[in-house]
Design a protein around this motif. Structure first.
Motif, PDB file in Angstrom:
ATOM      1  N   ASN A 186       0.834  -1.210   0.000  1.00 25.77           N
ATOM      2  CA  ASN A 186       0.000   0.000   0.000  1.00 25.77           C
ATOM      3  C   ASN A 186       0.868   1.259   0.000  1.00 25.77           C
ATOM      4  O   ASN A 186       0.516   2.254  -0.620  1.00 25.77           O
ATOM      5  CB  ASN A 186      -0.925   0.021   1.216  1.00 25.77           C
ATOM      6  N   GLN A 187       2.002   1.212   0.676  1.00 21.81           N
ATOM      7  CA  GLN A 187       2.885   2.376   0.751  1.00 21.81           C
ATOM      8  C   GLN A 187       3.659   2.617  -0.547  1.00 21.81           C
ATOM      9  O   GLN A 187       3.887   3.760  -0.917  1.00 21.81           O
ATOM     10  CB  GLN A 187       3.904   2.196   1.878  1.00 21.81           C
ATOM     11  N   HIS A 188       4.114   1.552  -1.223  1.00 21.03           N
ATOM     12  CA  HIS A 188       5.100   1.707  -2.290  1.00 21.03           C
ATOM     13  C   HIS A 188       4.636   1.326  -3.706  1.00 21.03           C
ATOM     14  O   HIS A 188       5.261   1.747  -4.675  1.00 21.03           O
ATOM     15  CB  HIS A 188       6.349   0.875  -1.968  1.00 21.03           C
ATOM     16  N   LEU A 189       3.590   0.543  -3.813  1.00 18.83           N
ATOM     17  CA  LEU A 189       3.227  -0.025  -5.115  1.00 18.83           C
ATOM     18  C   LEU A 189       2.889   1.033  -6.161  1.00 18.83           C
ATOM     19  O   LEU A 189       3.290   0.908  -7.320  1.00 18.83           O
ATOM     20  CB  LEU A 189       2.073  -1.013  -4.964  1.00 18.83           C
ATOM     21  N   GLU A 190       2.213   2.075  -5.782  1.00 17.66           N
ATOM     22  CA  GLU A 190       1.825   3.111  -6.742  1.00 17.66           C
ATOM     23  C   GLU A 190       3.046   3.741  -7.412  1.00 17.66           C
ATOM     24  O   GLU A 190       3.032   4.049  -8.597  1.00 17.66           O
ATOM     25  CB  GLU A 190       0.998   4.189  -6.042  1.00 17.66           C
ATOM     26  N   LYS A 191       4.129   3.891  -6.658  1.00 19.38           N
ATOM     27  CA  LYS A 191       5.344   4.498  -7.205  1.00 19.38           C
ATOM     28  C   LYS A 191       6.167   3.515  -8.033  1.00 19.38           C
ATOM     29  O   LYS A 191       6.809   3.901  -9.002  1.00 19.38           O
ATOM     30  CB  LYS A 191       6.211   5.041  -6.065  1.00 19.38           C
ATOM     31  N   ILE A 192       6.166   2.245  -7.623  1.00 19.88           N
ATOM     32  CA  ILE A 192       7.010   1.244  -8.276  1.00 19.88           C
ATOM     33  C   ILE A 192       6.346   0.612  -9.501  1.00 19.88           C
ATOM     34  O   ILE A 192       7.013   0.298 -10.480  1.00 19.88           O
ATOM     35  CB  ILE A 192       7.388   0.145  -7.267  1.00 19.88           C
ATOM     36  N   ALA A 193       5.049   0.426  -9.469  1.00 17.87           N
ATOM     37  CA  ALA A 193       4.334  -0.304 -10.529  1.00 17.87           C
ATOM     38  C   ALA A 193       4.577   0.209 -11.948  1.00 17.87           C
ATOM     39  O   ALA A 193       4.703  -0.602 -12.867  1.00 17.87           O
ATOM     40  CB  ALA A 193       2.841  -0.341 -10.222  1.00 17.87           C
TER      41      ALA A 193
END
Length: 61
Positions: free
Chosen positions: A35-42
């Motif tokens: 939830n913290q990082h996926l939006e930036k990494i995806a």
């Protein structure tokens, strides 16, 4: 490839529910860290396996 109970979050060691495959390798995340990082990494990922839906399935069983 499905995630199992052996797969652990790279950030905290909890059970991983998300695998992010990048050019340089893969990252495993628990639901919280996904939830913290996926939006930036995806956007740069080759593939994302997201099994966070199992979190709600497990809590209802």
């Amino acid at each position: 490839m499905q995630l199992t109970a052996i797969d652990r979050c790279d950030a905290c060691g909890a059970r991983a529910y998300v695998r992010v495959e990048l050019e340089s390798g893969s990252l495993l995340f628990c639901g919280h860290h996904a939830n913290q990082h996926l939006e930036k990494i995806a956007p740069t990922a080759k593939n994302v396996i997201d099994e966070r839906s199992k979190l709600t399935e497990e809590s209802t069983n």
